[in-house]
Design an enzyme around this catalytic site. Structure first.
Site, PDB file in Angstrom:
ATOM      1  N   ARG A 118      10.579  37.635  77.334  1.00 47.80           N
ATOM      2  CA  ARG A 118      10.773  37.080  75.992  1.00 47.80           C
ATOM      3  C   ARG A 118      12.229  37.064  75.536  1.00 47.80           C
ATOM      4  O   ARG A 118      12.658  36.117  74.882  1.00 47.80           O
ATOM      5  CB  ARG A 118       9.938  37.875  74.983  1.00 47.80           C
ATOM      6  CG  ARG A 118       8.481  37.564  75.126  1.00 47.80           C
ATOM      7  CD  ARG A 118       7.631  38.328  74.141  1.00 47.80           C
ATOM      8  NE  ARG A 118       6.230  37.976  74.377  1.00 47.80           N
ATOM      9  CZ  ARG A 118       5.205  38.612  73.824  1.00 47.80           C
ATOM     10  NH1 ARG A 118       5.411  39.630  73.020  1.00 47.80           N
ATOM     11  NH2 ARG A 118       3.968  38.226  74.084  1.00 47.80           N
ATOM     12  N   ARG A 131       9.969  44.374  75.629  1.00 47.94           N
ATOM     13  CA  ARG A 131       8.569  44.552  76.014  1.00 47.94           C
ATOM     14  C   ARG A 131       8.021  43.296  76.688  1.00 47.94           C
ATOM     15  O   ARG A 131       8.311  42.183  76.291  1.00 47.94           O
ATOM     16  CB  ARG A 131       7.725  44.846  74.770  1.00 47.94           C
ATOM     17  CG  ARG A 131       6.244  44.883  75.035  1.00 47.94           C
ATOM     18  CD  ARG A 131       5.456  45.316  73.825  1.00 47.94           C
ATOM     19  NE  ARG A 131       5.413  44.342  72.749  1.00 47.94           N
ATOM     20  CZ  ARG A 131       4.669  43.233  72.765  1.00 47.94           C
ATOM     21  NH1 ARG A 131       3.943  42.922  73.825  1.00 47.94           N
ATOM     22  NH2 ARG A 131       4.682  42.412  71.727  1.00 47.94           N
ATOM     23  N   THR A 177       0.994  32.315  70.490  1.00 51.04           N
ATOM     24  CA  THR A 177       0.985  33.203  71.658  1.00 51.04           C
ATOM     25  C   THR A 177       1.726  32.633  72.866  1.00 51.04           C
ATOM     26  O   THR A 177       1.737  31.427  73.107  1.00 51.04           O
ATOM     27  CB  THR A 177      -0.451  33.542  72.083  1.00 51.04           C
ATOM     28  OG1 THR A 177      -0.392  34.300  73.292  1.00 51.04           O
ATOM     29  CG2 THR A 177      -1.276  32.305  72.368  1.00 51.04           C
ATOM     30  N   GLU A 178       2.316  33.572  73.629  1.00 47.44           N
ATOM     31  CA  GLU A 178       2.905  33.241  74.917  1.00 47.44           C
ATOM     32  C   GLU A 178       1.835  32.709  75.865  1.00 47.44           C
ATOM     33  O   GLU A 178       2.136  32.026  76.840  1.00 47.44           O
ATOM     34  CB  GLU A 178       3.507  34.537  75.483  1.00 47.44           C
ATOM     35  CG  GLU A 178       4.374  34.407  76.667  1.00 47.44           C
ATOM     36  CD  GLU A 178       5.103  35.739  76.895  1.00 47.44           C
ATOM     37  OE1 GLU A 178       5.960  36.092  76.071  1.00 47.44           O
ATOM     38  OE2 GLU A 178       4.791  36.427  77.870  1.00 47.44           O
ATOM     39  N   LEU A 222       2.867  33.523  64.414  1.00 47.40           N
ATOM     40  CA  LEU A 222       2.957  33.636  65.876  1.00 47.40           C
ATOM     41  C   LEU A 222       2.156  32.553  66.604  1.00 47.40           C
ATOM     42  O   LEU A 222       1.029  32.239  66.236  1.00 47.40           O
ATOM     43  CB  LEU A 222       2.408  35.013  66.279  1.00 47.40           C
ATOM     44  CG  LEU A 222       2.250  35.297  67.777  1.00 47.40           C
ATOM     45  CD1 LEU A 222       3.601  35.402  68.454  1.00 47.40           C
ATOM     46  CD2 LEU A 222       1.464  36.587  67.987  1.00 47.40           C
ATOM     47  N   ALA A 224      -5.000  52.672  61.222  1.00 43.06           N
ATOM     48  CA  ALA A 224      -6.292  52.370  61.853  1.00 43.06           C
ATOM     49  C   ALA A 224      -6.246  51.061  62.626  1.00 43.06           C
ATOM     50  O   ALA A 224      -7.170  50.275  62.609  1.00 43.06           O
ATOM     51  CB  ALA A 224      -7.392  52.326  60.788  1.00 43.06           C
ATOM     52  N   HIS A 234       9.320  40.036  66.113  1.00 44.13           N
ATOM     53  CA  HIS A 234       7.922  40.225  66.481  1.00 44.13           C
ATOM     54  C   HIS A 234       7.541  41.681  66.718  1.00 44.13           C
ATOM     55  O   HIS A 234       6.468  42.113  66.327  1.00 44.13           O
ATOM     56  CB  HIS A 234       7.663  39.417  67.752  1.00 44.13           C
ATOM     57  CG  HIS A 234       6.255  39.459  68.250  1.00 44.13           C
ATOM     58  ND1 HIS A 234       5.190  39.091  67.466  1.00 44.13           N
ATOM     59  CD2 HIS A 234       5.734  39.803  69.454  1.00 44.13           C
ATOM     60  CE1 HIS A 234       4.068  39.210  68.167  1.00 44.13           C
ATOM     61  NE2 HIS A 234       4.364  39.661  69.367  1.00 44.13           N
ATOM     62  N   GLN A 282      12.236  42.882  69.400  1.00 45.37           N
ATOM     63  CA  GLN A 282      11.908  41.682  70.169  1.00 45.37           C
ATOM     64  C   GLN A 282      11.771  40.456  69.273  1.00 45.37           C
ATOM     65  O   GLN A 282      11.037  40.476  68.285  1.00 45.37           O
ATOM     66  CB  GLN A 282      10.589  41.900  70.911  1.00 45.37           C
ATOM     67  CG  GLN A 282      10.148  40.692  71.711  1.00 45.37           C
ATOM     68  CD  GLN A 282       9.080  41.053  72.721  1.00 45.37           C
ATOM     69  OE1 GLN A 282       7.903  41.169  72.384  1.00 45.37           O
ATOM     70  NE2 GLN A 282       9.479  41.265  73.941  1.00 45.37           N
ATOM     71  N   ASP A 326       6.174  52.635  57.621  1.00 51.91           N
ATOM     72  CA  ASP A 326       5.893  53.853  56.852  1.00 51.91           C
ATOM     73  C   ASP A 326       6.013  55.110  57.714  1.00 51.91           C
ATOM     74  O   ASP A 326       6.561  56.125  57.281  1.00 51.91           O
ATOM     75  CB  ASP A 326       4.493  53.780  56.240  1.00 51.91           C
ATOM     76  CG  ASP A 326       4.341  52.588  55.305  1.00 51.91           C
ATOM     77  OD1 ASP A 326       5.379  52.085  54.827  1.00 51.91           O
ATOM     78  OD2 ASP A 326       3.206  52.156  55.067  1.00 51.91           O
ATOM     79  N   GLU A 344       2.840  51.109  68.257  1.00 49.16           N
ATOM     80  CA  GLU A 344       4.152  50.502  68.021  1.00 49.16           C
ATOM     81  C   GLU A 344       5.118  51.432  67.296  1.00 49.16           C
ATOM     82  O   GLU A 344       6.329  51.337  67.475  1.00 49.16           O
ATOM     83  CB  GLU A 344       4.007  49.180  67.249  1.00 49.16           C
ATOM     84  CG  GLU A 344       5.324  48.397  67.182  1.00 49.16           C
ATOM     85  CD  GLU A 344       5.170  46.975  66.657  1.00 49.16           C
ATOM     86  OE1 GLU A 344       4.038  46.449  66.655  1.00 49.16           O
ATOM     87  OE2 GLU A 344       6.189  46.384  66.249  1.00 49.16           O
ATOM     88  N   SER A 398       1.767  45.427  74.713  1.00 54.05           N
ATOM     89  CA  SER A 398       1.629  46.102  73.419  1.00 54.05           C
ATOM     90  C   SER A 398       0.190  46.575  73.224  1.00 54.05           C
ATOM     91  O   SER A 398      -0.051  47.745  72.911  1.00 54.05           O
ATOM     92  CB  SER A 398       2.042  45.185  72.281  1.00 54.05           C
ATOM     93  OG  SER A 398       1.315  43.986  72.342  1.00 54.05           O
ATOM     94  N   LEU A 399      -0.778  45.673  73.431  1.00 53.10           N
ATOM     95  CA  LEU A 399      -2.178  46.101  73.298  1.00 53.10           C
ATOM     96  C   LEU A 399      -2.479  47.203  74.298  1.00 53.10           C
ATOM     97  O   LEU A 399      -3.191  48.161  73.993  1.00 53.10           O
ATOM     98  CB  LEU A 399      -3.131  44.912  73.496  1.00 53.10           C
ATOM     99  CG  LEU A 399      -3.131  43.838  72.402  1.00 53.10           C
ATOM    100  CD1 LEU A 399      -4.193  42.776  72.693  1.00 53.10           C
ATOM    101  CD2 LEU A 399      -3.382  44.446  71.027  1.00 53.10           C
ATOM    102  N   PHE A 412       1.218  35.236  82.102  1.00 51.78           N
ATOM    103  CA  PHE A 412       2.006  35.599  80.929  1.00 51.78           C
ATOM    104  C   PHE A 412       3.452  35.825  81.354  1.00 51.78           C
ATOM    105  O   PHE A 412       3.731  35.999  82.549  1.00 51.78           O
ATOM    106  CB  PHE A 412       1.442  36.886  80.304  1.00 51.78           C
ATOM    107  CG  PHE A 412       1.059  36.740  78.856  1.00 51.78           C
ATOM    108  CD1 PHE A 412      -0.123  36.118  78.510  1.00 51.78           C
ATOM    109  CD2 PHE A 412       1.888  37.218  77.846  1.00 51.78           C
ATOM    110  CE1 PHE A 412      -0.480  35.991  77.168  1.00 51.78           C
ATOM    111  CE2 PHE A 412       1.536  37.087  76.514  1.00 51.78           C
ATOM    112  CZ  PHE A 412       0.353  36.474  76.171  1.00 51.78           C
ATOM    113  N   HIS A 458      10.101  37.023  69.334  1.00 52.04           N
ATOM    114  CA  HIS A 458       9.131  36.247  70.091  1.00 52.04           C
ATOM    115  C   HIS A 458       9.629  34.817  70.133  1.00 52.04           C
ATOM    116  O   HIS A 458      10.023  34.269  69.097  1.00 52.04           O
ATOM    117  CB  HIS A 458       7.751  36.315  69.430  1.00 52.04           C
ATOM    118  CG  HIS A 458       6.651  35.851  70.326  1.00 52.04           C
ATOM    119  ND1 HIS A 458       6.515  34.538  70.712  1.00 52.04           N
ATOM    120  CD2 HIS A 458       5.640  36.525  70.939  1.00 52.04           C
ATOM    121  CE1 HIS A 458       5.469  34.429  71.513  1.00 52.04           C
ATOM    122  NE2 HIS A 458       4.921  35.621  71.672  1.00 52.04           N
TER     123      HIS A 458
END
Lengths: 231, 588
Positions: B287, B399, B255-256, B253, B16, B354, B241, B222, B388, B404-405, B120, B243
């Site tokens: 990255r 990536r 962020t970049e 993390l 979820a 990451h 990857q 899983d 993912e 990713s989002l 980015f 990061h």
């Protein structure tokens, strides 16, 4: 480091008890969650929730030396020993530090926690000024960890009727959103002796919020809007 | 048939996070009966930890185009990404971001009211010419804003969630069709079959196979384990990857987006070393490039601190205003986990595992595909994977940040809409095969019945340390071969894992023992694929094979659990509507 932890497995224990632990920590163990994970590698029967380990998912809320907080961002150096760990107060205990959060989420769901806007959207984004967007700061960041609601005496007494600080903070998050069209319905829903007005500004919620948010202020703003609407 | 209770739905979704809840939204809004299983309450899924932004060529800051985004993604992937899927994702990007805004996502805004976008890594205008602001941001909490918005929208759509349920294994019948999963309710220890006409995996990544990872505890692969056990191969698992900026020692993390806003990396001489490695993009190179450069600096003795084991991320020159407005959570993390206030001091950082580029092979509809009867991409009926855990493949060998989002939302939505178009409500459920669920029950019985073996924690720690040592930023044959042997030994130990807690009530020790099986499958897939690939491409850096080898290795790896064997399939170099981007040298 010494810990005194609330233990209860309904399959084995007639009633809850506390168990003392003395754990040898590694130099890299910085946060309370690190210590709990190490403890679990010795006694795997100890149950607790955890996930992101950086204070954004809200899984590992518990009562730490008498105050609610997140284990993953509670520095071990700040804790006096023995560190007393209990489940979040006021909610039914499933096992050890794991509580049943159904009532908490039921209240969150009750405030219609989603944007209501029936106007057909434009092809691109709906425009919102930076000032209007700033109204959401201090509101949308909530992680639903329940530290606030389970530290609130009003929520302990009326968890079924009082929305509680977390739910009310989110209610105001949508009231304050310039894109939301249901402000009046939202206010109608909260104009109730219990849902909103059981808040007595005790401010435990503000004191414990691990994200530094201020539900009492949001509740005050809802009250102001209700007053303004009445005159 | 086993005596397990059965519940039936049109569709079930395992996971979820962003992709699972985007798919469930499409299905629930179309009126299908859909159940979403999650090990954690939905907003605790790891999408919540994404920080910097979601990539889309909205052009709110300056001219931008989905074609440039497509080029950047292909170049970022080191040409291993499938160009049809990449075109689909980049073209859909603006639409899905506008949808999120319409759902109520609290994006930051520009003075004209449009969505704020920040620079980015690897985001360039005009086919690599100069940086462009493409990352749509909600401060440095974009994942939090996204996953909460999607949960809220699912509440509105009355999606049915099974919270704190863990899927154990897939159910396939004699035709190879997927008919659902066997699932375990954590609160009660009950086991049940959830049967569906469409089973969608959205189980996220498996970063917890490594010792130093930005990933949450729940990211144990899983979906990958269940897929491998169901005789379906895993694709491109050697590509993980690093990061560039995990907090040194803690792994959390950073962020970049910090570098997007103007932060820079420094070595012990105070030198902005990225200028040497990537003269054009500098700190905003891809990255893999930045991580390798940092590793090189540290190896050559220019690391910082008493052990010269990290570099510094400097952002104090941005000023308190930018930091407090655009990067408030980063400041919180730096203070809590590194003891530094970035308004005054730089943050110690190291490359940290990451993201998994590989996963369950799918097509652009999210349908799982596997070689069958000479067809490299034959559909596995009833089975979908998004996010993912899937490999569609848009990220190839590396990536780009914010993709990713985007991947979650684009392909979660695509799978949902595709399944809606299948009109499942008109179909009936296929009969469950004889013995459905027995394999999962056997796994549970094995874990509960074992005695005299080690506990989960000891085995999992050894697995993570082995992967960290043998499958790191730079790899070579000797290191990888030894690593394969170690992982196989650990697999044997994991078979004998012994559980001291047999309670049925919220037994997290049992959950961790079940997760260990999945970590082992993921680790095997990773290190076996990495050992076999004798070239350097994207995140796979082989010091013994330093060059990319398009003649022999421009192909996807497929790892099969059965026999621990590998097969390969071609990269799709044919976009949907535009000309292909043929491989060329990759510089930033």
């Amino acid at each position: 480091m010494k810990f005194r932890i609330y233990r209860y497995d309904p399959e084995k224990d007639a009633r809850p008890y506390t168990r003392d632990y003395d754990v040898e920590l590694a130099p890299t163990d910085r946060m309370l969650l690190d210590a709990l994970v190490r403890l679990k590698s010795v006694d795997e029967t100890l149950s607790f929730r955890r996930s992101c380990r950086e204070g954004v998912c809200g899984s590992d809320a518990m009562n730490i030396n008498g105050k609610n907080g997140l284990a993953c961002i509670t520095n071990l150096r700040e804790l006096r020993e023995p560190v007393v760990l209990k489940p979040l107060p006021g909610l039914p205990v499933i096992r050890d530090l794991v509580v049943d959060m159904s009532q908490f989420f039921k209240q969150y769901h009750s405030i219609k926690p989603y944007l209501v806007n029936e106007t057909p959207p434009p092809e691109k984004e709906r425009l919102q000024s930076p000032e209007d967007r700033e109204e959401l700061d201090g509101l949308y960041e909530c992680i639903l960890c329940a530290c606030c609601s389970t530290s609130c005496p009003s929520f302990w007494w009326n968890p079924d009727k009082f929305v509680g600080p977390a739910g009310l903070l989110q209610a105001y998050r949508f009231i304050a959103d310039s894109r939301d069209e249901a402000v009046n319905d939202r206010l109608d829903d909260l104009e109730d002796p219990y849902r909103l007005f059981r808040c007595y500004s005790i401010m435990n919620c503000v004191d414990v919020c691990p994200k530094g948010l201020n539900p009492t202020r949001a509740i005050g703003k809802i009250r102001d809007l209700l007053v303004k609407r009445a005159v | 048939m086993s005596a397990l209770p059965v519940r039936r739905f049109d569709a079930i979704i395992v996971g979820a996070g962003g992709s699972g809840m985007r798919a469930s939204l499409a299905l629930a809004e179309a009126g299908l009966s859909v159940a979403v299983l999650s090990k954690v309450f939905p907003t605790r899924s790891h999408t919540v930890a994404a920080q910097g932004g979601i990539g889309a060529a909205l052009g709110n800051m300056s001219e931008d185009s989905w074609l440039w985004h497509m080029y950047d993604t292909i170049k970022g992937s080191d040409w291993l990404g499938d160009q049809d899927a990449i075109e689909y994702m980049c073209r859909m990007a603006p639409k899905v971001v506008y949808e999120l805004e319409h759902f109520g996502m609290p994006f930051d805004r520009n003075p004209d009211g449009t969505i704020y976008q920040r620079p980015f890594g690897g985001h360039m205008a005009n086919f690599g010419e100069k940086p462009v602001q493409r990352a749509c941001a909600a401060a440095d909490r974009t994942g939090h804003a996204l996953v909460h918005t999607l949960y809220q929208r699912n509440v509105r759509a009355h999606t049915q969630f099974f919270v704190e349920w863990m899927a154990l294994d897939l159910i396939r019948d004699a035709d190879g069709d997927v008919l659902g999963v066997v699932a375990y309710e954590m609160e009660t220890g009950e086991v049940m079959i959830l049967q569906a006409k469409a089973t969608i995996f959205a189980t996220g990544g498996a970063g917890r196979i490594f010792a130093a990872s930005t990933n949450a505890f729940i990211n144990t692969g899983d979906g990958l384990g269940m897929t491998a056990r169901a005789d379906i191969p895993l694709q491109d698992m050697e590509f993980w990857q690093f990061h560039p900026t995990g907090v040194a020692g803690a792994g959390v993390l950073i962020t970049e987006g910090v570098r997007g806003e103007g932060g820079i990396l420094l070595n012990c001489n105070g030198e902005r070393f990225m200028e040497r490695y990537a003269p054009n993009a500098k700190d905003l190179a891809s990255r893999d490039v930045v991580s390798r450069s940092m590793d090189q600096e540290i190896k050559e003795g220019r690391g910082c601190g008493p052990h010269k084991d990290h570099v510094l991320l400097k952002l104090d020159h941005l000023g308190p205003e930018v930091i407090l407005k655009r990067l408030p959570s980063i400041r919180e993390i730096a203070i809590k986990f590194a003891n530094v206030d970035p308004i005054k001091e730089p943050i110690p950082v190291v490359p940290t595992i990451h993201y998994q580029m590989g996963g369950i092979p799918t097509n652009v509809h999210g349908q799982v595909v596997a070689p069958n009867d000479g067809d490299d991409r034959a559909v596995v009926n009833g089975f979908y994977a998004v996010g993912e855990c899937a490999c569609v493949s848009v990220h190839g060998a590396n990536r780009l940040g914010t993709n990713s989002l985007l991947d979650l939302v684009v392909f979660g939505r695509a799978a949902g809409e595709f399944i809606v178009g299948q009109r499942l409500d008109r179909e009936s459920h296929k009969p469950l095969p004889k013995g459905a669920g027995e394999a999962a029950l056997a796994r549970l019985a094995r874990i509960d019945g074992n005695a005299g073996g080690e506990g989960t924690a000891a085995i999992a720690t050894d697995l993570r340390n082995s992967m960290q040592t043998h499958c790191g930023v730079y790899r070579n044959q000797a290191l990888l071969s030894e690593g394969v042997a170690k992982v196989m030994e650990i697999e044997a130990r994991a078979q004998r894992v012994t559980l001291s807690d047999k309670s049925r009530t919220f037994n997290t020790a049992r959950v961790e023992a079940l997760e260990l099986d999945n970590l082992v499958e993921t680790a095997k897939a990773t290190i076996v694929s990495a050992e076999a690939r004798r070239e350097s491409r994207g995140a796979q850096a082989r010091s013994d094979h330093p060059e990319r080898d398009d003649t022999n290795w421009l192909k996807h790896s497929l790892w099969y659990r059965d026999g621990n064997r590998l097969a390969y399939k071609s990269v799709n170099m044919k976009p949907l509507s535009v000309d292909a981007f043929p491989p060329k040298a990759r510089t930033y």
